[in-house]
Design a protein around this motif. Structure first.
Motif, PDB file in Angstrom:
ATOM      1  N   PHE B  20       0.856  -1.190   0.000  1.00 41.06           N
ATOM      2  CA  PHE B  20       0.000   0.000   0.000  1.00 41.06           C
ATOM      3  C   PHE B  20       0.882   1.224   0.000  1.00 41.06           C
ATOM      4  O   PHE B  20       1.938   1.222   0.620  1.00 41.06           O
ATOM      5  CB  PHE B  20      -0.894   0.030   1.246  1.00 41.06           C
ATOM      6  N   LEU B  29       4.129   0.584   2.019  1.00 47.36           N
ATOM      7  CA  LEU B  29       3.964  -0.382   3.104  1.00 47.36           C
ATOM      8  C   LEU B  29       3.745  -1.765   2.490  1.00 47.36           C
ATOM      9  O   LEU B  29       2.777  -1.996   1.775  1.00 47.36           O
ATOM     10  CB  LEU B  29       2.749   0.027   3.944  1.00 47.36           C
ATOM     11  N   VAL B  31       2.562  -5.203   2.724  1.00 46.64           N
ATOM     12  CA  VAL B  31       1.636  -5.890   3.628  1.00 46.64           C
ATOM     13  C   VAL B  31       1.685  -7.398   3.427  1.00 46.64           C
ATOM     14  O   VAL B  31       1.705  -8.159   4.386  1.00 46.64           O
ATOM     15  CB  VAL B  31       0.203  -5.359   3.423  1.00 46.64           C
ATOM     16  N   GLN B  50      -1.497 -12.329  13.816  1.00 45.41           N
ATOM     17  CA  GLN B  50      -1.675 -11.138  14.637  1.00 45.41           C
ATOM     18  C   GLN B  50      -2.446 -10.057  13.891  1.00 45.41           C
ATOM     19  O   GLN B  50      -2.499 -10.046  12.660  1.00 45.41           O
ATOM     20  CB  GLN B  50      -0.309 -10.578  15.005  1.00 45.41           C
ATOM     21  N   SER B  51      -2.967  -9.150  14.669  1.00 44.72           N
ATOM     22  CA  SER B  51      -3.705  -8.040  14.078  1.00 44.72           C
ATOM     23  C   SER B  51      -2.775  -7.235  13.170  1.00 44.72           C
ATOM     24  O   SER B  51      -1.638  -6.968  13.521  1.00 44.72           O
ATOM     25  CB  SER B  51      -4.242  -7.157  15.204  1.00 44.72           C
ATOM     26  N   GLY B  52      -3.255  -6.923  12.001  1.00 44.98           N
ATOM     27  CA  GLY B  52      -2.464  -6.109  11.075  1.00 44.98           C
ATOM     28  C   GLY B  52      -1.512  -6.900  10.211  1.00 44.98           C
ATOM     29  O   GLY B  52      -0.709  -6.312   9.492  1.00 44.98           O
ATOM     30  N   CYS B  53      -1.587  -8.211  10.248  1.00 41.51           N
ATOM     31  CA  CYS B  53      -0.637  -8.992   9.459  1.00 41.51           C
ATOM     32  C   CYS B  53      -1.113  -9.156   8.019  1.00 41.51           C
ATOM     33  O   CYS B  53      -0.426  -9.745   7.199  1.00 41.51           O
ATOM     34  CB  CYS B  53      -0.359 -10.344  10.103  1.00 41.51           C
ATOM     35  N   GLY B  54      -2.290  -8.661   7.701  1.00 44.12           N
ATOM     36  CA  GLY B  54      -2.708  -8.675   6.303  1.00 44.12           C
ATOM     37  C   GLY B  54      -3.744  -9.730   5.975  1.00 44.12           C
ATOM     38  O   GLY B  54      -3.953 -10.057   4.818  1.00 44.12           O
ATOM     39  N   LYS B  55      -4.420 -10.237   6.991  1.00 38.95           N
ATOM     40  CA  LYS B  55      -5.415 -11.291   6.743  1.00 38.95           C
ATOM     41  C   LYS B  55      -6.581 -10.748   5.903  1.00 38.95           C
ATOM     42  O   LYS B  55      -6.954 -11.343   4.892  1.00 38.95           O
ATOM     43  CB  LYS B  55      -5.961 -11.838   8.079  1.00 38.95           C
ATOM     44  N   SER B  56      -7.103  -9.620   6.347  1.00 41.46           N
ATOM     45  CA  SER B  56      -8.224  -9.035   5.585  1.00 41.46           C
ATOM     46  C   SER B  56      -7.768  -8.668   4.185  1.00 41.46           C
ATOM     47  O   SER B  56      -8.499  -8.859   3.219  1.00 41.46           O
ATOM     48  CB  SER B  56      -8.749  -7.787   6.288  1.00 41.46           C
ATOM     49  N   THR B  57      -6.567  -8.127   4.088  1.00 42.13           N
ATOM     50  CA  THR B  57      -6.044  -7.736   2.778  1.00 42.13           C
ATOM     51  C   THR B  57      -6.012  -8.932   1.838  1.00 42.13           C
ATOM     52  O   THR B  57      -6.428  -8.841   0.682  1.00 42.13           O
ATOM     53  CB  THR B  57      -4.637  -7.145   2.941  1.00 42.13           C
ATOM     54  N   GLU B 168     -13.593 -12.836   9.770  1.00 44.76           N
ATOM     55  CA  GLU B 168     -13.997 -12.813  11.175  1.00 44.76           C
ATOM     56  C   GLU B 168     -15.514 -12.691  11.299  1.00 44.76           C
ATOM     57  O   GLU B 168     -16.014 -11.760  11.906  1.00 44.76           O
ATOM     58  CB  GLU B 168     -13.333 -11.640  11.902  1.00 44.76           C
TER      59      GLU B 168
HETATM   60  N1  LIG Z   1      -6.459   0.477   1.925  1.00 47.08           N
HETATM   61  C1  LIG Z   1      -5.331   0.489   2.648  1.00 47.08           C
HETATM   62  N2  LIG Z   1      -4.445   1.492   2.492  1.00 47.08           N
HETATM   63  C2  LIG Z   1      -3.297   1.520   3.201  1.00 47.08           C
HETATM   64  N3  LIG Z   1      -2.952   0.581   4.105  1.00 47.08           N
HETATM   65  C3  LIG Z   1      -3.791  -0.452   4.307  1.00 47.08           C
HETATM   66  C4  LIG Z   1      -5.045  -0.546   3.598  1.00 47.08           C
HETATM   67  N4  LIG Z   1      -5.693  -1.660   4.014  1.00 47.08           N
HETATM   68  C5  LIG Z   1      -4.891  -2.228   4.930  1.00 47.08           C
HETATM   69  N5  LIG Z   1      -3.763  -1.509   5.121  1.00 47.08           N
HETATM   70  C6  LIG Z   1      -2.661  -1.850   6.014  1.00 47.08           C
HETATM   71  O1  LIG Z   1      -2.348  -3.195   5.795  1.00 47.08           O
HETATM   72  C7  LIG Z   1      -2.020  -3.829   6.996  1.00 47.08           C
HETATM   73  C8  LIG Z   1      -2.823  -5.101   7.115  1.00 47.08           C
HETATM   74  O2  LIG Z   1      -4.186  -4.780   7.234  1.00 47.08           O
HETATM   75  P1  LIG Z   1      -5.308  -5.877   7.347  1.00 47.08           P
HETATM   76  O3  LIG Z   1      -6.609  -5.193   7.486  1.00 47.08           O
HETATM   77  O4  LIG Z   1      -5.157  -6.827   6.236  1.00 47.08           O
HETATM   78  O5  LIG Z   1      -4.917  -6.582   8.711  1.00 47.08           O
HETATM   79  P2  LIG Z   1      -5.611  -7.806   9.429  1.00 47.08           P
HETATM   80  O6  LIG Z   1      -4.653  -8.914   9.480  1.00 47.08           O
HETATM   81  O7  LIG Z   1      -6.915  -8.088   8.836  1.00 47.08           O
HETATM   82  O8  LIG Z   1      -5.787  -7.248  10.903  1.00 47.08           O
HETATM   83  P3  LIG Z   1      -6.976  -7.466  11.935  1.00 47.08           P
HETATM   84  O9  LIG Z   1      -6.805  -8.793  12.521  1.00 47.08           O
HETATM   85  O10 LIG Z   1      -6.781  -6.382  12.931  1.00 47.08           O
HETATM   86  O11 LIG Z   1      -8.253  -7.296  11.178  1.00 47.08           O
HETATM   87  C9  LIG Z   1      -2.272  -2.848   8.110  1.00 47.08           C
HETATM   88  O12 LIG Z   1      -1.012  -2.340   8.552  1.00 47.08           O
HETATM   89  C10 LIG Z   1      -3.046  -1.751   7.460  1.00 47.08           C
HETATM   90  O13 LIG Z   1      -2.682  -0.506   7.995  1.00 47.08           O
END
Ligand SMILES: Nc1ncnc2c1ncn2[C@@H]1O[C@H](COP(=O)(O)OP(=O)(O)OP(=O)(O)O)[C@@H](O)[C@H]1O
Ligand SMILES: [Mg+2]
Lengths: 346, 261
Positions: B20, B29, B31, B50-57, B168
């Motif tokens: 990103f 960044l 991800v 962990q939170s923020g590791c990019g699962k949702s991404t 989730e």
């Molecule tokens: N659209 C975006 N633009 C910039 N950065 C992003 C964007 N979407 C996600 N990120 C970054 O990507 C990283 C991973 O985000 P993501 O939502 O995939 O985490 P996650 O594993 O789902 O976390 P959680 O368990 O808290 O939901 C985070 O550091 C977030 O700041």
């Protein structure tokens, strides 16, 4: 999985309310009934007061029966609703009567007070404050013309509001969607928005092809402004996840607009419509008073110029009624359309 | 159990990277880094990390909401571009459309695609299946959290997507509803075993539900370990095997197992 489906007790909504309410004692019930009779009592007092308290000085009260007829019609209407509510199985209407009875009684009390202050004592000076019978007679005497003016006002309000709202709705959606459109339209809104629309009337009087069209434009402008802004913010503040969910469920671009963006923005749009209505009412009156030579606003100015205060008040009362009715109607539509909102349900 | 047609589904993540652009400055960044996996129909992949590791991404890339930076995602050889009802996603919070009733929400997808008439029976069956037939004319604001989540699941599942993406989906629920819903989701998945990929932050949930657990590392997100869970459904949460898997995952995530009795 099925645990939620069993609605064991098939209560109706009214039964539920009744059950959850505190049990009313016999005394409470009698008291409720008496409260419901209060407006009738007040109405009768109003008639008696009007008939038996002597008029002030040499006041000549022409065709005095109009007022009595008016009060009797009010009493009869109230009594009819009251009696019907007593015989209905459902208690909704009766409960409504109970809740509205005190204010209805107060309205009669207001009639009594006003009559005492004008016709009976001249505490509020004649001719600036004509007694109510005088106003009613003015209304009756000039009914045909007043009706014409009312129609003219309604027509102006309808055209102005309709065009303003329809165009505002479209521009709002386009601006909410397209950054480019917003780039060009936003400055217009920022610049013109804070200026009361009535400011433009003199200008419009000069350039518009007909005065009437000009006034439609003035009314529409305020509505357009309110609806555009509200629709735009409504669309912009929709949660992105709704669009994502929509896309994921197979919406095409058109459906995203019509099935997601617009319904999601409806609460905001209604806010704009309500605001637009009050703006429309203001500009309508100003436009009629200094612009077009028709309508209730113009009638007020005209009656005042002839020092015919009875007619002036008659027009004022009709304006009050019209604006109350349109505002209430809008609120009613809003409640219905937005029944899905939290806190709106029952 | 596995249906022939579904067994053919193949989701291939081919050296997927995602970066990103950070809003402030010109920083980038990273991800997701080099995820290279293949999943098939009939599998239930639980992703933990962990939170923020990019699962949702990762999920959002598979769904087609955001493009990959590098590498490719293919379904049966076809590149993923944009969203498709065949890759249905259930979001973390219920994104039910509040202006539509329960039934209208569930039939929304058919309506959008102009195939509502021929599927009206299906809608009715689905309402019965999730036990909300009596609530079909209610608006979402009148549902409990668990009921709303069920509708959200139903709304996506009724499409019978080849790939079911769950971000989730149960995390907003209390422990009791959650455990019920885990079984319900499993039931829906088993009815027509498509490929399900579910993000969760509860290790126990991952082991209870997944045929595979994908453990992700943070900064940048990559696959740390892919563990096949070799247990019969319904699984016993206190069995030795279950606890072993749990410890394995905890260790992978660098949480000691000392506190375990
Ligand atoms: N659209 C975006 N633009 C910039 N950065 C992003 C964007 N979407 C996600 N990120 C970054 O990507 C990283 C991973 O985000 P993501 O939502 O995939 O985490 P996650 O594993 O789902 O976390 P959680 O368990 O808290 O939901 C985070 O550091 C977030 O700041
Ligand atoms: Mg997430």
């Amino acid at each position: 999985m099925k645990e939620d489906t069993t609605t064991q007790n098939k209560l109706t909504f009214e039964q539920l309310l009744e059950k959850e309410q505190k049990e009313k004692t016999k005394k409470d019930k009698v008291l409720d009934f008496l409260v419901c009779c209060l407006p009738i009592l007040m109405g009768i007092i109003a008639i008696l007061e009007y008939l038996y308290v002597p008029n002030f000085g040499n006041f000549k009260n022409l065709s005095p029966n109009t007022y009595i007829t008016f009060i009797i019609i009010l009493i009869a209407a109230y009594t009819a609703v009251f009696v019907v509510s007593l015989f209905l199985k459902k208690k909704n209407l009766y409960n409504k009567v109970i809740s509205k009875a005190p204010i209805t009684a107060a309205i009669f009390a207001a009639f009594i007070t006003y009559d005492l202050l004008t016709l009976k004592s001249n505490k509020l000076l004649y001719p600036f404050f004509p007694w109510f019978n005088d106003i009613l007679n003015a209304m009756k005497g000039d009914a045909a013309f007043l009706w014409e003016c009312t129609l003219s006002t309604l027509k102006l309000l309808f055209y102005g509001y309709f065009f303003g709202a329809a165009i505002g709705f479209v521009t709002g959606i386009i601006c909410g969607y397209s950054k480019k459109a917003k780039y060009w339209i936003d400055p217009i809104i920022k610049l013109l928005g804070p200026i009361p629309t009535a400011t433009w009337i003199p200008l419009v009087m000069v350039i518009a092809s007909t005065l009437y069209k000009g006034c439609v434009f003035i009314v529409a402008l305020g509505v357009w402004f309110a609806v555009t802004t509200a629709t735009m913010t409504g669309i912009e503040s929709i949660e992105k996840s709704y669009f994502e969910a929509g896309q994921n469920l197979g919406c095409n671009t058109r459906q995203l607009v019509f099935r997601i963006a617009i319904p999601a923005a409806v609460p905001s749009i209604f806010q704009g419509l309500t605001q637009g209505m009050s703006s429309a009412c203001v500009s309508l009156m100003v436009a009629e008073m200094i612009g077009v030579e028709s309508g209730l606003g113009w009638y007020i100015v005209w009656a005042k110029a002839w020092a015919n205060y009875g007619k002036m008040y008659a027009s004022l009362i009709i304006i009050c009624i019209i604006f109350t009715v349109v505002t209430q109607a809008l609120a009613y539509i809003k409640r219905y359309v937005l029944r899905w909102q939290e806190g709106m349900v029952r | 159990m596995t249906n022939q047609e579904n067994a053919k589904i193949e989701l291939k993540l081919d050296h997927v990277y995602k970066s990103f652009a950070k809003k402030e400055g010109k920083e980038i960044l990273n991800v997701i880094e080099d995820i290279n996996e293949t999943f098939h129909g009939g599998e239930f992949v639980a992703i933990v990390g962990q939170s923020g590791c990019g699962k949702s991404t990762l999920l959002r890339m598979i769904a087609g909401f955001i493009p990959v930076t590098e590498g490719s995602i293919t379904v049966n050889g076809a590149k993923v571009i944009g969203t498709d009802p065949n890759r249905g996603m259930v979001f973390q919070k219920p994104t039910l459309f509040p202006w539509l009733t329960v039934q209208q929400n569930i039939e929304f997808t058919f309506k959008m695609r102009g195939i509502l008439k021929e599927n009206s029976e299906k809608v009715k069956d689905m309402l019965n299946l999730i036990g909300l037939y009596e609530f079909r004319n209610e608006f979402p604001s009148q549902l409990s959290g668990g009921m709303a989540q069920r509708v959200a699941l139903a709304r996506t599942i009724i499409n019978q997507p080849d790939i079911l993406l769950l971000d989730e989906p149960l995390s907003a629920l209390d422990a009791f509803t959650r455990m019920n819903m885990q079984d319900e989701v499993l039931g829906l998945w088993q009815m027509r075993p498509q490929l399900a990929i579910m993000v969760t932050h509860e290790i126990e949930e991952a082991i209870y539900m997944g045929t595979k657990v994908l453990v992700m590392d943070k900064n940048p997100g990559k696959v740390q370990k892919l563990i096949s869970i070799d247990m019969e459904y319904p699984r016993n949460r206190s069995s030795n095997k279950f606890v072993e898997y749990r410890n394995e995952i905890l260790e992978t995530l660098h949480f000691g197992v000392k506190e375990e009795a």
